[in-house]
Each structure stands twice: as C-alpha cells, then as structure tokens.
Design a protein around this motif. Sequence first.
Motif: not given
Length: 87
Positions: A49-64
Amino acid sequence: MKFAIATSDGYQGVLDAFLGVKWQLEKLFICPNNWMHDNKQVIAKALELGAEIQESPITDRDLSDLSHRDCTVLVIASYQWRIPEWS
C-alpha cells in the motif's frame, strides 16, 4: 479516512477491517522480534500500500507528523511500548 496502526500478524484482521471500509493506511508501527506474533504479513501489506513502517517506539514527534498528514486515527491492536498522549 487516513489511519495509522500498531499491530502484528496475529491481529491482521484488525488491519484488514479498516482497509475493507476503504480507509487509507498512512503508517504501520510494529515491535520487532515480537515474541507473540510475527510481523511479515502486516509488513507486506504496508509495503503493498506504500505506507510507512516504523520499528521503534512511537514518540511525540511521530504523533505530530501523523497530525500534519491529516491522519487523526491511531489504532492499537498489538503494541508493547508506551504510547504518548495524543491530543
């Protein structure tokens, strides 16, 4: 509707349910080396689907970043790390 999800292969059905109602996967959060479930299927779907993948903890920056992409829904189906408050 755009959404992000924290999940693993054991909860593939949750991801499929949102995709089934035509929501757009923006980002996949996974825990590497998940002792309960593998991540191969959800990773393959995100790549397809072309979505981004993250394998590290979610941060405030990610939510922003999600907010700036007009992604207002974060689905938690399986995730071992603490998630910051998102307002």
